[in-house]
Design a protein around this motif. Structure first.
Motif, PDB file in Angstrom:
ATOM      1  N   VAL A   1      22.588  -2.198   3.522  1.00  0.00           N
ATOM      2  CA  VAL A   1      21.371  -2.672   2.858  1.00  0.00           C
ATOM      3  C   VAL A   1      20.193  -1.872   3.401  1.00  0.00           C
ATOM      4  CG1 VAL A   1      19.851  -4.636   2.442  1.00  0.00           C
ATOM      5  CG2 VAL A   1      22.329  -4.983   2.622  1.00  0.00           C
ATOM      6  N   ILE A   2      19.411  -1.273   2.518  1.00  0.00           N
ATOM      7  CA  ILE A   2      18.302  -0.419   2.942  1.00  0.00           C
ATOM      8  C   ILE A   2      16.970  -1.063   2.559  1.00  0.00           C
ATOM      9  CG2 ILE A   2      17.200   1.839   2.649  1.00  0.00           C
ATOM     10  CD1 ILE A   2      19.996   2.986   2.180  1.00  0.00           C
ATOM     11  N   ILE A   3      16.106  -1.224   3.546  1.00  0.00           N
ATOM     12  CA  ILE A   3      14.776  -1.820   3.357  1.00  0.00           C
ATOM     13  C   ILE A   3      13.737  -0.903   3.980  1.00  0.00           C
ATOM     14  CG2 ILE A   3      13.309  -3.814   3.820  1.00  0.00           C
ATOM     15  CD1 ILE A   3      15.837  -5.488   4.183  1.00  0.00           C
ATOM     16  N   CYS A   4      12.790  -0.461   3.182  1.00  0.00           N
ATOM     17  CA  CYS A   4      11.680   0.351   3.703  1.00  0.00           C
ATOM     18  C   CYS A   4      10.486  -0.555   3.975  1.00  0.00           C
ATOM     19  CB  CYS A   4      11.294   1.441   2.699  1.00  0.00           C
ATOM     20  SG  CYS A   4      12.606   2.647   2.424  1.00  0.00           S
ATOM     21  N   ALA A   5       9.907  -0.410   5.165  1.00  0.00           N
ATOM     22  CA  ALA A   5       8.822  -1.304   5.575  1.00  0.00           C
ATOM     23  C   ALA A   5       7.665  -0.500   6.156  1.00  0.00           C
ATOM     24  CB  ALA A   5       9.325  -2.315   6.593  1.00  0.00           C
ATOM     25  N   LYS A   6       6.494  -0.696   5.588  1.00  0.00           N
ATOM     26  CA  LYS A   6       5.282  -0.041   6.090  1.00  0.00           C
ATOM     27  C   LYS A   6       4.249  -1.121   6.379  1.00  0.00           C
ATOM     28  CE  LYS A   6       2.042   3.714   4.883  1.00  0.00           C
ATOM     29  NZ  LYS A   6       2.488   4.717   5.862  1.00  0.00           N
ATOM     30  N   ASN A   7       4.040  -1.394   7.672  1.00  0.00           N
ATOM     31  CA  ASN A   7       3.136  -2.466   8.104  1.00  0.00           C
ATOM     32  C   ASN A   7       3.522  -3.805   7.464  1.00  0.00           C
ATOM     33  OD1 ASN A   7       1.498  -0.853   9.806  1.00  0.00           O
ATOM     34  ND2 ASN A   7       0.364  -0.095   8.024  1.00  0.00           N
ATOM     35  N   GLU A   8       4.777  -4.182   7.627  1.00  0.00           N
ATOM     36  CA  GLU A   8       5.317  -5.398   7.008  1.00  0.00           C
ATOM     37  C   GLU A   8       5.769  -6.408   8.068  1.00  0.00           C
ATOM     38  OE1 GLU A   8       5.309  -6.148   3.943  1.00  0.00           O
ATOM     39  OE2 GLU A   8       5.509  -4.375   2.665  1.00  0.00           O
ATOM     40  N   LEU A   9       5.088  -6.445   9.211  1.00  0.00           N
ATOM     41  CA  LEU A   9       5.524  -7.285  10.316  1.00  0.00           C
ATOM     42  C   LEU A   9       5.705  -8.748   9.902  1.00  0.00           C
ATOM     43  CD1 LEU A   9       6.214  -7.760  13.263  1.00  0.00           C
ATOM     44  CD2 LEU A   9       3.762  -7.962  13.752  1.00  0.00           C
TER      45      LEU A   9
ATOM     46  N   SER B   1       4.470   2.387  10.662  1.00  0.00           N
ATOM     47  CA  SER B   1       3.791   1.100  10.847  1.00  0.00           C
ATOM     48  C   SER B   1       2.987   1.097  12.149  1.00  0.00           C
ATOM     49  CB  SER B   1       4.812  -0.040  10.878  1.00  0.00           C
ATOM     50  OG  SER B   1       5.513  -0.135   9.668  1.00  0.00           O
ATOM     51  N   ASN B   2       1.845   0.429  12.123  1.00  0.00           N
ATOM     52  CA  ASN B   2       1.023   0.307  13.326  1.00  0.00           C
ATOM     53  C   ASN B   2       0.652  -1.154  13.590  1.00  0.00           C
ATOM     54  OD1 ASN B   2      -0.859  -0.188  11.335  1.00  0.00           O
ATOM     55  ND2 ASN B   2      -1.957   1.753  11.597  1.00  0.00           N
ATOM     56  N   ASP B   3       1.504  -2.067  13.097  1.00  0.00           N
ATOM     57  CA  ASP B   3       1.213  -3.494  13.219  1.00  0.00           C
ATOM     58  C   ASP B   3       2.144  -4.216  14.191  1.00  0.00           C
ATOM     59  OD1 ASP B   3       3.517  -3.281  11.787  1.00  0.00           O
ATOM     60  OD2 ASP B   3       2.970  -4.731  10.230  1.00  0.00           O
ATOM     61  N   GLY B   4       2.887  -3.453  14.983  1.00  0.00           N
ATOM     62  CA  GLY B   4       3.807  -4.068  15.926  1.00  0.00           C
ATOM     63  C   GLY B   4       5.213  -4.254  15.383  1.00  0.00           C
TER      64      GLY B   4
END
Length: 371
Positions: free
Chosen positions: A48-56, A83-86
């Motif tokens: 399963v592939i999930i792309c996350a950009k700042n999705e904390l 991502s820069n949101d931790g």
């Protein structure tokens, strides 16, 4: 005056016939579809592939149901895209608890800017399995049987599985329209797939073979288009023999809808950019469908202005609406949107006006971003 009335009446009749064709010859295929009828019980390994950009926050809320799928052999590949949101710390801690969680990190670079397709490509390359399933960070599976529902469609012929992703109910008028527009899109792409002419899929819930991705050279032909990692890939690689649909309620992926008109327009503008790169046959097909629906209402309004007998206008409108209701009700039940049936008379008109307006405004919008 009589000449105008006759001309517009004929034009309205032609639009009606075209609309009835799309409803009865295309959309009815989904209305009568019985669902999965195969016998494939082989649970092959899945990535399963999930792309996350700042999705904390979304990862905290939605990732566990994916990790807890009732499936013997699967991995979750998260592409943490600059991502820069931790998110990196959260994913690092979670990966220690779940051995089937793999994290691919893309670091920000001042000279290298990329879109979602680059992130998806890295996720595909990192995936260890042949069968790939795609979704987004702001989504959640309806049940822990999601992967089983998707997997059962893969066989020696099937390379693409198109599934369904409804939006959560929020109660506002905008939310209802977003859900209605999502329903119409699903009605279209799922029905055309059943017809043997698949033209798109939704990246929140779809699957395909890793070998197909590399055989078709991935996103190379449309890498310059920011959107389209889902629908353009399907448009270029799906055929009448290698594509199946999955609409069982256990296979649904629920998503959070946009809550403001501006964010919704931004989302739709991104999708519009991909549509321009569809195969010419699909662009003509979709254009005729939208144009006939739009002109149906235009000619109806013109005849009202020309003071044509009310029963003639009512007959045109009632015939189309009656056929729509007959076809839409079973589909809305299958797609868990039955509450929208009362909104069809209102939203059908708004939908065609909205699509035409969106296409017009898209001509003047240049800057489009993924995040």
């Amino acid at each position: 005056m009589d000449y105008l009335v006759i001309s517009f009446s004929i034009a309205l009749f032609i639009c009606l016939i075209l609309q009835l064709y799309y409803t009865l010859a295309i959309h009815r295929k989904l209305a009568v579809y019985k669902g999965y009828e195969g016998h494939n019980q082989i649970l092959e390994p899945i990535s399963v592939i999930i792309c996350a950009k700042n999705e904390l926050e979304n990862l905290k809320q939605h990732l566990l149901p994916f990790l807890e799928q009732d499936y013997p052999d699967f991995e979750i590949v998260i592409v943490n895209d600059c991502s820069n949101d931790g998110s990196d710390w959260f994913l690092r801690d979670l990966s220690l608890q779940h051995k089937n969680l793999k994290v691919v990190t893309i670091n920000d670079h001042p000279r290298f800017k990329h879109g979602k397709k680059f992130a998806v490509t890295l996720g595909i390359k990192a995936a260890k399995n042949e069968n790939l399933v795609f979704t987004d960070a702001d989504c959640r599976p309806a049940t822990n049987q999601w992967l089983k529902c998707i997997q059962r469609n893969f066989d020696e012929h099937t390379e693409i599985v198109l599934a369904y992703s409804p939006y959560e109910f929020k109660g506002s008028l905008l939310n209802r329209f977003i859900r209605y527009e999502t329903f119409i899109n699903a009605l279209n792409y799922l029905s055309y797939a059943l017809k043997g002419d698949p033209y798109m899929g939704v990246g929140r819930n779809m699957a395909y073979k890793k070998s197909l991705f590399f055989k078709g050279k991935g996103f190379a032909s449309h890498m310059h288009i920011l959107s389209g990692d889902d629908d353009l890939f399907v448009n270029q690689n799906a055929t009448s023999t290698n594509t199946r649909i999955e609409i069982d309620c256990d296979s649904h992926i629920w998503s959070e809808p946009k809550e403001s008109l501006s964010s919704y327009f931004s989302q739709k503008f991104r999708h519009q950019g991909a549509g321009k790169a569809y195969k010419s046959s699909h662009k003509k097909m979709l254009t005729l469908q939208v144009l006939s629906g739009f002109l149906f209402y235009v000619f109806l309004i013109v005849l009202i202005i020309l003071k044509v007998d009310w029963w003639i206008i009512a007959a045109f409108y009632a015939i189309r609406l009656f056929i729509q209701i007959l076809v839409y009700v079973p589909v809305l039940k299958k797609l868990k949107y039955i509450d929208l049936i009362w909104w069809v008379p209102v939203f059908d008109f708004i939908y065609y006006m909205f699509i035409v307006l969106l296409n017009f405004l898209a001509l003047f919008r240049k800057k489009i971003e993924w995040k």
